[in-house]
Write an enzyme that holds these catalytic residues in place. Structure first.
Site, short mmCIF file in Angstrom:
data_model
loop_
_atom_site.label_atom_id
_atom_site.label_comp_id
_atom_site.label_asym_id
_atom_site.label_seq_id
_atom_site.Cartn_x
_atom_site.Cartn_y
_atom_site.Cartn_z
N LYS A 87 5.44 19.05 23.43
CA LYS A 87 5.21 20.50 23.36
C LYS A 87 6.36 21.04 22.54
O LYS A 87 7.50 21.10 23.01
CB LYS A 87 5.18 21.12 24.75
CG LYS A 87 5.06 22.64 24.73
CD LYS A 87 5.19 23.26 26.11
CE LYS A 87 5.15 24.79 26.02
NZ LYS A 87 5.33 25.44 27.34
N TYR B 174 9.16 18.12 25.92
CA TYR B 174 9.10 19.58 25.78
C TYR B 174 10.40 20.04 25.15
O TYR B 174 11.45 19.97 25.77
CB TYR B 174 8.86 20.21 27.16
CG TYR B 174 8.81 21.72 27.22
CD1 TYR B 174 8.73 22.52 26.09
CD2 TYR B 174 8.83 22.35 28.47
CE1 TYR B 174 8.68 23.90 26.19
CE2 TYR B 174 8.78 23.74 28.57
CZ TYR B 174 8.71 24.51 27.43
OH TYR B 174 8.66 25.88 27.53
#
EC number: 4.3.3.7
Length: 295
Positions: free
Chosen positions: A164, A135
């Site tokens: 992400k 992320y």
């Protein structure tokens, strides 16, 4: 490896009288399931993970897994920390509870080097047997996970499968697709969900999905089925609500919108987050009138 991709919502964490509102949390998860999401992400940025106690963090993961069990909806549990030992503890707990994968934000505030980021993610991933999604959100963490480090992690750590990407940069998306073509890329920025999907993205982790899961589900599934014109139409229809939901720091506006739409009984945050300004609250309320928020 059975990875987690597709349409996902980064869940808010509801509070009542300063405590985790487990009843409302379960109802919100059930609503997500009804409206076709592929997976849910508890205790990320939108879930106010930074101000939850460890026991609350773990309780959110446990509830999400319990409610999703047997539904076919996966759970990608937030397990990030700026302490590698804490991240490992959360990752192991998520695996023990039955989560399908973990989402790990880059360590924030202490600004590790790229080698430090590599060693952090390697240690967390190797502590569990479930998939790990990176992320990257440099605007919040103060550190950018560079493409060369991502490539090294993907090549050397078997259960790191995707990212992400919340830098908001399409140049970054194209670079990742070009240099690491087999790496799973998911949009972490609602404003560019469609462009990411149209550039070989395999899903989104959405804030808007809390409020309009049916729209986010349709946007993603149409794109993945090759119906790009329809996906783009849905994406563009969300322009106004996207602007409203990021008028202040996430998750301040989305929690206000959920309350105004009658989806949560209270509007509570953990300090230092507070309610939107009166002006922004009115703007969110006016914007909601343009959208059908389904029960």
């Amino acid at each position: 490896m059975n990875t987690v991709t597709g349409a996902m919502s980064a869940l808010i964490t509801p509070f009542r009288n300063g405590r985790l509102d487990t009843e409302t949390y379960e109802k919100l998860i059930q609503r997500q399931i009804r409206h076709g999401m592929d997976a849910l992400v508890p205790v990320g940025t939108t879930g106010e993970s930074a101000t939850l106690s460890h026991s609350e963090h773990k309780e959110c993961i446990e509830i999400a897994v319990k409610v999703c069990q047997g539904t076919g909806i996966k759970v990608l549990a937030g397990a990030g920390s700026n302490s590698t030992l804490e991240a490992i503890d959360l990752a192991k707990f998520a695996e023990k509870m039955g989560a399908d994968g973990i989402l790990c934000v880059t360590p924030y505030y202490n600004k590790p080097s790229q080698e430090g980021l590599f060693q952090h993610y390697k240690a967390v991933a190797e502590s569990v047997g479930i998939p790990l999604m990176l992320y990257n959100v440099p605007g919040r963490t103060g550190v950018n996970l560079e493409t060369c480090t991502i490539q090294r992690l993907f090549n050397e750590v078997k259960n790191i499968y995707g990212i992400k990407e919340a830098s908001g940069s399409m140049e970054r998306i194209v670079e990742l697709n070009t240099k690491i073509p087999d790496f799973a890329i998911l949009s972490g920025e609602d404003a560019i969900n469609y462009p990411v999907l149209a550039n070989h993205g395999v899903g989104v982790i959405s804030v808007i999905g809390n409020l309009l899961p049916d729209k986010i589900s349709a946007l993603v599934h149409k794109a993945l089925q090759g119906e790009l014109d329809e996906s783009r139409r849905i994406n563009n229809s969300l322009y106004k609500i996207n602007k409203a939901l990021f008028v202040e720091s996430n998750p301040i506006p989305i929690k206000a919108a959920m309350y105004l739409a009658g989806l949560t009984p209270t509007l509570e945050y953990r300090l230092p987050l507070v309610s939107p300004s009166q002006e922004n609250m009115r703007m969110i309320e006016e914007t909601l009138k343009d959208y059908e928020v389904k029960a």
